[in-house]
Design an enzyme around this catalytic site. Structure first.
Site, PDB file in Angstrom:
ATOM      1  CE  LYS A 142       3.918   3.111   7.704  1.00  0.00           C
ATOM      2  NZ  LYS A 142       2.959   3.423   6.763  1.00  0.00           N
TER       3      LYS A 142
ATOM      4  CG  ASP B  67      -4.914   9.505   8.666  1.00  0.00           C
ATOM      5  OD1 ASP B  67      -5.884   9.495   8.449  1.00  0.00           O
ATOM      6  OD2 ASP B  67      -3.974   9.085   8.012  1.00  0.00           O
TER       7      ASP B  67
ATOM      8  CB  VAL C  38       3.371  -0.503   3.424  1.00  0.00           C
ATOM      9  CG1 VAL C  38       3.606  -1.523   4.437  1.00  0.00           C
ATOM     10  CG2 VAL C  38       3.187   0.687   4.240  1.00  0.00           C
TER      11      VAL C  38
ATOM     12  N   GLY D 113       0.716  -1.179  -0.139  1.00  0.00           N
ATOM     13  CA  GLY D 113      -0.058  -0.145  -0.097  1.00  0.00           C
ATOM     14  C   GLY D 113       0.764   0.986  -0.134  1.00  0.00           C
ATOM     15  NE  ARG D 114       1.946   3.102  -5.184  1.00  0.00           N
ATOM     16  CZ  ARG D 114       3.336   3.205  -5.573  1.00  0.00           C
ATOM     17  NH1 ARG D 114       4.248   3.982  -4.812  1.00  0.00           N
ATOM     18  NH2 ARG D 114       3.720   2.314  -6.577  1.00  0.00           N
ATOM     19  N   GLY D 115       0.898   5.427   1.173  1.00  0.00           N
ATOM     20  CA  GLY D 115       0.270   6.149   2.343  1.00  0.00           C
ATOM     21  C   GLY D 115       0.986   7.803   2.497  1.00  0.00           C
TER      22      GLY D 115
ATOM     23  N   GLY E 258       4.572   7.291   3.354  1.00  0.00           N
ATOM     24  CA  GLY E 258       5.548   6.442   2.269  1.00  0.00           C
ATOM     25  C   GLY E 258       4.637   5.241   1.720  1.00  0.00           C
TER      26      GLY E 258
END
Length: 886
Positions: A575, A676, A561, A554-556, A559
């Protein structure tokens, strides 16, 4: 005249008896209840004059009903048990429905063929008194769930018993395998049912020749060892395919008549014994899709057709080719443990130094064997002594019994032997330089000598206890002064950074911990000052295939993961922080904040194992959660090919998240506000329990840094109004986000969905409107859930809680402890797993443990909040239950 009349009366009575058989009424009821096809010629009142499918004896008693394959439908009458001369009852392959009537007490009955119908049940007394019964077939009937009734034990003349695909459940009775009582039983077929037992082991002299138990349904299936087969020396055909049998294959040397052997699709492990592949009678064998180990068997029978296709763990593909000697020795070692499945699953190939779990090598020499806390049973094999290069053997925290083999004392390079917390007994061999840990063992061995040694042992025990207490006292005093001295030193030198010599380091050889003479070597991983794991960039590059895009989870805002896999198969999540996020933060500050986060441990928070700081790289290493994010399961389950979450599971997930957030807010050693909270930051394990991720990461971003597209840390749709407008942060910000998550769990809708109509874009607004209108609220519930009256009650309570949590004013929102209390009352049963923490040092980390084991231990340690985090303030006692247990 009187005599003549009496004689006429006797003749009349005899005539009536001839014309009116006792079975007539039962047979007429049978005829009238069935819909006969064709022309069976069942007219008239005398069943003995009906078609050839009904047979009678000289006394006009019905002895056989043989109406199989006649296309007959209907129900059988309940009085068939009155046909006391019946020997054959054959109604197979028709369309008969209803219950099979009881045939109890029919002492002459030999055959019952009722297979391939639509019967619904079997009476419990069906087999009572059937002492002559030999042949039974009940296959392919949709019976209500039933078990083999105890009355079958009376049918000791059984020759073959078949109940295939007829919803049979429970256990297989032991007596069916007892040759003394069931000496005639040669065929037992119970395939495609829901049997769930382990096999009995105490029977003897079984005469069974054909044993078919394949394809049991359900999760448990038939399980346990199949060593019972070696007692069944009359076997010719064995089919156990599609069950959960485990452990090694038995000795087949006594099964000289075995022709067919099918154990595909089980969990059998260990070597294929030569007694099987050298069996000359064998013509058909299927071993595929198991976890069998060692060399691929080379069957020698002339006409055999071996089926070895599918999963197995043979060292080489070529039949009859020997494995590497190291492999053979390791397999001998785990043979003493019963060939556990976890080794069979992960030990692949012919090189144990290529990442086998629990094995560490230097070059090609095995130097460390670490089988700590693997749930092992059995004994310690003397074959450990075959590895002269061994320096560490760790068998602690298992369930091993027996003694420590004397052969281990011959290992001249062995530095550490840890067998603590097992059930070992006997004397410990004399080792020269080896440190031996045997705590938690050594009760009297069950060998009959305990009484003889009782008096001498008593003195030894008293002396040992006194010696241990004195030693502990001295060690405690020494540790006190050392710690005090170190604290004074750090007060005098607060800016001095610890060097490699000052930090406890973990030596990693071939990406795994080994043992060095000095205790310090390698730069793959070490412990920082706070006890958290510092891992080298090379280890993480190898684990993620150099951060390959295929490994992206995934992207957050902080950064990307990546999924990582260590050499032994242990999975981690890495991450990789965006450089812009942490560029303004000093190295010491970053490390200190990571140290804070790694100490936050709770069963509902994702574990932060450690970090990497090299050059511009800033990486965090997390616990890997196999089932991914919550959003995957509530928004994208169709695309992912998943089953929708049922309401009870959603409720438990909500409680898991609430517990995690409650801990952050009030029970941790310092308060955290997530800021968040959303489904993509909630991760699920294989047990479908939830853990909150990315808590506290906003602390790693310098003031003013954007974590996503907003100027504050958070995601539109989940932002509390006061936070979005003013940036003011309290714990009620997380409560608001949690309320939105509850709405998502209830509706299956996203917090913000621009694809919907304007009035439905914002979930929180739309949800409140739907909830106020009680008539329309049921339409808001996720259609993927099955809703009944009971679930609707709890859904309404959770919906009201969601509205409270997402109230516009922070003061109107409840605290998370109130949320937990509400959800706990709705979750009918929740029992936390009891685990004990066994600290090896002040940080709970064993420095001689391989990196993969450190990761596993870190997860384990993270489940015990009472040992990793100071207890909650005493004034909260009346308000909160245990932060761990609620």
């Amino acid at each position: 005249m009187i005599a003549k009349n009496f004689l006429l009366l006797l003749c009349f009575i005899a005539l009536v008896n001839v014309e009116s058989s006792p079975d007539e009424a039962v047979m007429i009821a049978l005829r009238d209840s069935l819909k006969l096809s064709g022309n069976p010629n069942w007219s008239g009142s005398d069943p003995c004059k009906w078609s050839m499918f009904i047979k009678c004896d000289a006394s006009n008693r019905v002895t056989a009903i043989q109406i199989g394959d006649r296309g007959i439908s209907g129900k059988l009458p309940p009085d068939l048990g009155k046909l006391t001369s019946l020997t054959k009852f054959e109604v197979m392959r028709n369309r008969l429905t209803g219950p099979i009537p009881s045939l109890a007490g029919l002492k002459s009955l030999v055959t019952v063929y009722a297979n391939d119908n639509d019967f619904t049940s079997v009476p419990e007394d069906f087999f009572s008194g059937l002492s002559s019964l030999q042949h039974v077939s009940l296959d392919n009937n949709p019976f209500d769930s039933w078990v083999i009734p105890p009355s079958l034990e009376n049918a000791t003349s059984l020759v073959d018993f078949s109940a295939v695909n007829c919803n049979l459940s429970g256990k297989i009775p032991d007596y069916l395998f007892e040759g003394k009582d069931f000496s005639s039983l040669t065929t037992l077929k119970l395939s495609y049912n829901s049997l769930v037992c382990e096999f009995p082991m105490n029977f003897s002299d079984s005469r069974v020749q054909v044993l078919m138990l394949n394809g049991q349904k359900g999760r448990e299936k038939l399980h346990g060892s199949i060593s019972f087969l070696q007692k069944m020396t009359s076997l010719t055909n064995v089919t156990l395919q599609g069950n959960s049998f485990s452990g090694p294959l038995p000795d087949f040397s006594g099964l000289v008549s075995l022709k067919s052997f099918n154990v595909r699709e089980n969990q059998l492990s260990g070597l294929v014994p030569s007694s099987l592949f050298e069996l000359q009678s064998l013509s058909d064998v299927a071993l595929g899709n198991n976890l069998l180990q060692g060399p691929t068997p080379n069957f020698t029978a002339p006409d055999i057709k071996p089926d070895l296709n599918g999963l197995n763990s043979f060292c080489l593909d070529t039949p009859g080719t020997s494995c590497d000697p190291r492999v053979n020795t390791l397999l001998s070692i785990v043979e003493a443990f019963g060939y556990p499945v976890n080794f069979a699953e992960k030990w692949k190939g012919n090189d144990p130094c290529s990442g086998w779990v629990g094995i560490t090598c230097t070059g090609t020499d095995i130097t460390v064997i670490n089988f700590k806390n693997l749930g092992l049973n059995g004994t310690i094999s003397p074959r450990f002594a075959d590895f002269a290069s061994l320096r560490v053997i760790n068998l602690s925290q298992n369930n091993l019994n027996g003694t420590i083999p004397q052969e281990l004392a011959k290992l001249s390079n062995l530095k550490t032997l840890d067998v603590s917390k097992n059930r070992l007994c006997g004397e410990v061999p004399r080792f020269n330089t080896t440190i031996v840990n045997t705590t938690g063992n050594f009760e009297d061995c069950p060998n009959g000598n305990a009484g003889k040694k009782a008096s001498s042992n008593a003195g030894k025990i008293v002396g040992s206890v006194i010696g241990i207490l004195l030693a502990l006292l001295l060690i405690g005093v020494a540790i006190f002064f050392l710690v005090k001295k170190k604290m004074q030193y750090h007060k005098m030198h607060p800016q001095q950074q610890s060097s490699d010599q000052d930090a406890f380091k973990i030596t990693i050889e071939n990406l795994c911990t080994g043992v060095s003479e000095s205790g310090f070597s390698g730069n793959d991983a070490h412990l920082g000052e706070a006890g958290n794991i510092v891992i080298s960039i090379q280890v993480l590059r190898d684990a993620t295939y150099n951060f390959d895009e295929k490994n992206i989870l995934g992207r957050g805002g902080f950064g990307i993961v990546y999924k990582g896999e260590l050499h032994d198969g242990t999975k981690i999540a890495v991450k990789r922080m965006e450089s812009s996020i942490i560029s303004g933060k000093g190295l010491d500050e970053f490390k200190s904040e990571i140290a804070v986060l790694t100490r936050v441990r709770h069963r509902n928070l994702v574990v932060l194992h450690g970090y990497c700081l090299e050059g511009n790289e800033r990486l965090l290493v997390y616990q890997y959660m196999p089932q991914g994010t919550l959003s995957r399961h509530i928004f994208y389950w169709k695309e992912e090919g998943l089953r929708p979450l049922e309401w009870t599971r959603r409720l438990i997930i909500a409680l898991d998240v609430a517990r995690g957030v409650e801990y952050l807010h009030t029970l941790a050693h310092q308060s955290f506000i997530h800021r968040d909270l959303k489904p993509s930051n909630i991760l699920l394990g294989d047990d479908m329990h939830a853990k909150v991720a990315d808590f506290g990461l906003v602390r790693l971003a310098p003031e003013g840094t954007q974590s996503i597209e907003t100027k504050i840390a958070g995601t539109f749709g989940y932002l509390a109004p006061e936070y979005a407008v003013t940036g003011r942060v309290t714990t009620k910000v997380d409560v608001y986000s949690f309320g939105v998550i509850l709405m998502e769990l209830l509706t299956g809708r996203k917090a913000l969905d621009v694809a919907r109509s304007e009035e439905e874009v914002h979930l929180a607004t739309w949800f409140r409107r739907m909830f106020i209108n009680k008539g329309s609220f049921p339409k808001a519930i996720d259609e993927a859930m099955e809703v009944n009256e009971e679930t609707l009650r709890s859904i309404n309570i959770v919906a009201e809680l969601a509205n409270q949590c997402s109230s516009r004013e922070p003061r109107d929102r409840p605290d998370m402890n109130h949320v937990v209390n509400v959800l706990v009352s709705l979750v009918v049963q929740w029992k936390p797993t009891e685990r004990s923490s066994d600290s090896e040092d002040i940080y709970g980390i064993d420095y001689d443990t391989p990196l993969p084991q450190l990761i596993l231990d870190s997860c384990f340690f993270g489940d015990n909040t009472l040992t990793s985090i100071p207890s909650r303030p005493s004034e909260l006692e009346s308000t909160f239950k245990s932060g761990q247990g609620r």
